[in-house]
Design a protein around this motif. Structure first.
Motif, mmCIF file in Angstrom:
data_model
loop_
_atom_site.group_PDB
_atom_site.id
_atom_site.type_symbol
_atom_site.label_atom_id
_atom_site.label_comp_id
_atom_site.label_asym_id
_atom_site.label_seq_id
_atom_site.Cartn_x
_atom_site.Cartn_y
_atom_site.Cartn_z
ATOM 1 N N VAL A 257 12.217 -39.655 5.256
ATOM 2 C CA VAL A 257 12.470 -38.355 4.641
ATOM 3 C C VAL A 257 12.680 -37.335 5.767
ATOM 4 C CG1 VAL A 257 11.583 -36.554 3.128
ATOM 5 C CG2 VAL A 257 11.056 -38.964 2.658
ATOM 6 N N TRP A 258 13.809 -36.611 5.692
ATOM 7 C CA TRP A 258 14.196 -35.687 6.759
ATOM 8 C C TRP A 258 14.376 -34.280 6.204
ATOM 9 C CZ3 TRP A 258 14.566 -38.455 11.303
ATOM 10 C CH2 TRP A 258 14.836 -39.832 11.201
ATOM 11 N N ASN A 259 14.006 -33.296 6.999
ATOM 12 C CA ASN A 259 14.278 -31.903 6.655
ATOM 13 C C ASN A 259 14.552 -31.161 7.950
ATOM 14 O OD1 ASN A 259 14.491 -29.452 5.272
ATOM 15 N ND2 ASN A 259 12.303 -29.034 5.506
ATOM 16 N N GLY A 260 15.784 -30.633 8.105
ATOM 17 C CA GLY A 260 16.107 -30.064 9.408
ATOM 18 C C GLY A 260 17.085 -28.910 9.351
ATOM 19 N N LEU A 277 13.391 -30.332 13.186
ATOM 20 C CA LEU A 277 13.376 -31.454 12.247
ATOM 21 C C LEU A 277 11.943 -31.825 11.892
ATOM 22 C CD1 LEU A 277 15.435 -33.432 10.911
ATOM 23 C CD2 LEU A 277 14.924 -35.021 12.777
ATOM 24 N N GLU A 278 11.720 -32.078 10.614
ATOM 25 C CA GLU A 278 10.465 -32.653 10.140
ATOM 26 C C GLU A 278 10.768 -34.008 9.520
ATOM 27 O OE1 GLU A 278 9.021 -29.719 7.413
ATOM 28 O OE2 GLU A 278 7.904 -28.660 8.976
ATOM 29 N N HIS A 279 9.888 -34.974 9.757
ATOM 30 C CA HIS A 279 10.141 -36.330 9.289
ATOM 31 C C HIS A 279 8.837 -37.010 8.903
ATOM 32 C CE1 HIS A 279 9.965 -40.686 10.292
ATOM 33 N NE2 HIS A 279 11.070 -40.719 9.572
ATOM 34 N N PRO A 289 0.391 -42.355 6.142
ATOM 35 C CA PRO A 289 -0.364 -41.529 7.097
ATOM 36 C C PRO A 289 0.060 -41.823 8.538
ATOM 37 C CG PRO A 289 -1.827 -42.564 5.487
ATOM 38 C CD PRO A 289 -0.480 -43.188 5.301
ATOM 39 N N GLY A 290 0.095 -40.764 9.354
ATOM 40 C CA GLY A 290 0.441 -40.937 10.768
ATOM 41 C C GLY A 290 1.924 -40.958 11.062
ATOM 42 N N THR A 291 2.766 -40.800 10.012
ATOM 43 C CA THR A 291 4.216 -40.840 10.245
ATOM 44 C C THR A 291 4.857 -39.450 10.236
ATOM 45 O OG1 THR A 291 4.738 -41.136 7.877
ATOM 46 C CG2 THR A 291 4.366 -43.131 9.215
ATOM 47 N N TYR A 292 4.066 -38.417 9.950
ATOM 48 C CA TYR A 292 4.637 -37.070 9.936
ATOM 49 C C TYR A 292 4.860 -36.591 11.374
ATOM 50 C CZ TYR A 292 5.239 -32.064 9.222
ATOM 51 O OH TYR A 292 5.739 -30.795 9.230
ATOM 52 N N VAL A 293 6.083 -36.156 11.646
ATOM 53 C CA VAL A 293 6.456 -35.721 12.994
ATOM 54 C C VAL A 293 7.238 -34.419 12.894
ATOM 55 C CG1 VAL A 293 7.766 -36.265 15.068
ATOM 56 C CG2 VAL A 293 6.566 -38.089 13.869
ATOM 57 N N LYS A 294 6.894 -33.460 13.772
ATOM 58 C CA LYS A 294 7.694 -32.243 13.924
ATOM 59 C C LYS A 294 8.451 -32.334 15.238
ATOM 60 C CE LYS A 294 6.199 -28.195 12.831
ATOM 61 N NZ LYS A 294 5.396 -26.944 12.774
ATOM 62 N N LEU A 295 9.721 -32.001 15.203
ATOM 63 C CA LEU A 295 10.587 -32.149 16.368
ATOM 64 C C LEU A 295 11.363 -30.861 16.615
ATOM 65 C CD1 LEU A 295 12.474 -33.640 18.480
ATOM 66 C CD2 LEU A 295 13.835 -34.362 16.500
ATOM 67 N N LYS A 296 11.392 -30.451 17.891
ATOM 68 C CA LYS A 296 12.333 -29.425 18.346
ATOM 69 C C LYS A 296 13.222 -30.090 19.374
ATOM 70 C CE LYS A 296 12.794 -24.968 20.693
ATOM 71 N NZ LYS A 296 12.096 -23.844 21.366
#
Length: 419
Positions: A257-260, A277-279, A289-296
């Motif tokens: 699941v992506w949101n960017g 991006l959030e994933h 659990p443990g798969t949520y990542v915030k990316l710049k």
């Protein structure tokens, strides 16, 4: 006997542990993936023939200039020891990279102006920051390119034209970068330094490397093409990277699941564009659990991306993505990770990243560039990204002619010769 068995099991488990925590080093060369010639898949020399045939028949489209202006990665710091010489392929040319006795790095054109010997093959670092030709021993400064000594000559006079072009280089974030500008303009911006790497807070966690047969602009444009995340990159890595074997239109049990979003920065950082991006991952609709990542992801010029990750309680880190044009439509792409996460988590993350990236390689290898694409409402800021990327070209940027030649040869800042 029991003790021998216990020791054997222990050694097996220890070996497995060492393998799992060893930093990822995944290298895919041209031909390893991205090509599809039907079933059964051709092998060996026949596959090589098909790749060469594809290169000739492929429709590239109305592509932009092939070599943009900016900094490009050519090596990692650990690749080059003091007094070591390395051959470099950059923008269709052979260059020579070497490290002086005191640790500084230098890049020069590979061919000696005397009788044309290649510095990369048998050249030696001497006099601290100079390189000696393997043919007659002429010595050239890595800083200025000027010949400093001709060992066998009794004359103190060195020919005025005895110089070799040198290229601007910088070493930062444990990488070595080279500067190119078609108009001979020196560097106009710097590569941001990551203090966590210098302090050792973030440690090396692995790398991947891929040969990609496409125009350089196609790769960073993915950062603004948000729509493709919701199709090509939804399916979990359990289904691999070969898009010719994947059911892309099905509803997967393991789903990304992506949101960017993507936006360019303003002066004085107009050479930077940022993707946020959030994933996370779901299994049968339930978030893992443990798969949520915030990316710049900071696109810095045409060939560098700093992907700064926040893994929550698992730590933080950065992935350097670099794209280096080795030829007009041949890019070498590398991902290198530094992080404070566990070695195993980092390896799984890097492998997942590689599988997703390799799906794109199948597309890039076979697509044509569409100068004026059709857009729909939810495509994302692709047009905005193209306008932003256009700043790295000028009227003199080399273009690819129909016969495969270039309109101009890329040169270093002090190269005035017509080679």
């Amino acid at each position: 006997m029991a003790m021998t068995l216990i020791i054997g099991v222990f050694m097996l488990l220890y070996g497995l542990y060492c393998y799992l925590v060893r930093p990822l080093n995944r290298v895919k060369n041209l031909g390893d993936l991205g090509f599809f010639f039907g079933h059964p898949e051709p092998k060996g020399k026949y596959k090589e023939m098909q790749i060469e045939r594809m290169k000739k028949l492929r429709v590239l489209g109305d592509i932009p200039p092939v070599f943009p202006n900016g900094w490009f990665r050519i090596a990692e710091t650990d690749d080059l020891k003091p007094k070591q010489v390395l051959p470099i392929v950059f923008m269709g040319q052979n260059l020579t990279l070497f490290r002086s006795e005191n640790g500084s790095v230098h890049v020069i054109n590979s061919y000696c102006p005397h009788l044309g010997a290649n510095f990369s093959v048998g050249g030696r670092v001497v006099d601290n920051n100079c390189i000696q030709c393997p043919f007659h021993g002429w010595i050239f400064s890595g800083e200025t390119g000027k010949c400093t000594r001709i060992p066998y000559s009794n004359s103190d006079k060195i020919p005025e034209k005895a110089t070799v072009p040198v290229w601007p280089v910088v070493e930062v974030n444990r990488h070595i970068f080279i500067w190119y500008h078609c108009d001979g303009i020196p560097p106009t911006w710097e590569i941001p330094q990551i203090p966590e790497i210098d302090t050792g807070e973030w440690t090396f966690r692995g790398r991947t490397e891929h040969d990609v047969m496409c125009h350089i602009q196609e790769i960073p444009e993915n950062g603004a093409d948000l729509a493709h995340l919701h199709y090509l990159h939804i399916i979990g890595i359990n289904e691999g990277c070969d898009i010719t074997k994947m059911e892309l239109s099905k509803k997967p049990s393991i789903r990304h699941v992506w949101n960017g979003s993507w936006e360019p920065e303003q002066e004085p950082n107009k050479h930077i564009g940022c993707m946020y991006l959030e994933h996370f991952l779901t299994v049968f609709g339930i978030q893992v659990p443990g798969t949520y990542v915030k990316l710049k992801a900071m696109q810095i010029g045409p060939g560098i991306v700093h992907m700064i990750f926040d893994f929550g309680f698992l730590g933080k880190g950065i992935v350097f993505q670099t794209v280096t044009p080795e030829d007009a439509v041949h890019q070498r792409v590398r991902f290198v990770m530094y992080a404070q996460t566990t070695a195993l988590y980092a390896k799984i993350f890097m492998l997942s990243e590689a599988y997703q990236f390799e799906r794109d390689i199948y597309v890039w290898t076979n697509k044509r560039y569409v100068k004026n694409p059709l857009y729909c409402k939810d495509d994302g800021p692709i047009a905005k990204h193209r306008r932003w990327f256009g700043q790295f070209y000028t009227d003199n940027s080399p273009r690819l002619n129909k016969d495969g030649s270039l309109t101009d040869r890329p040169k270093s800042l002090n190269d005035v010769n017509d080679w």
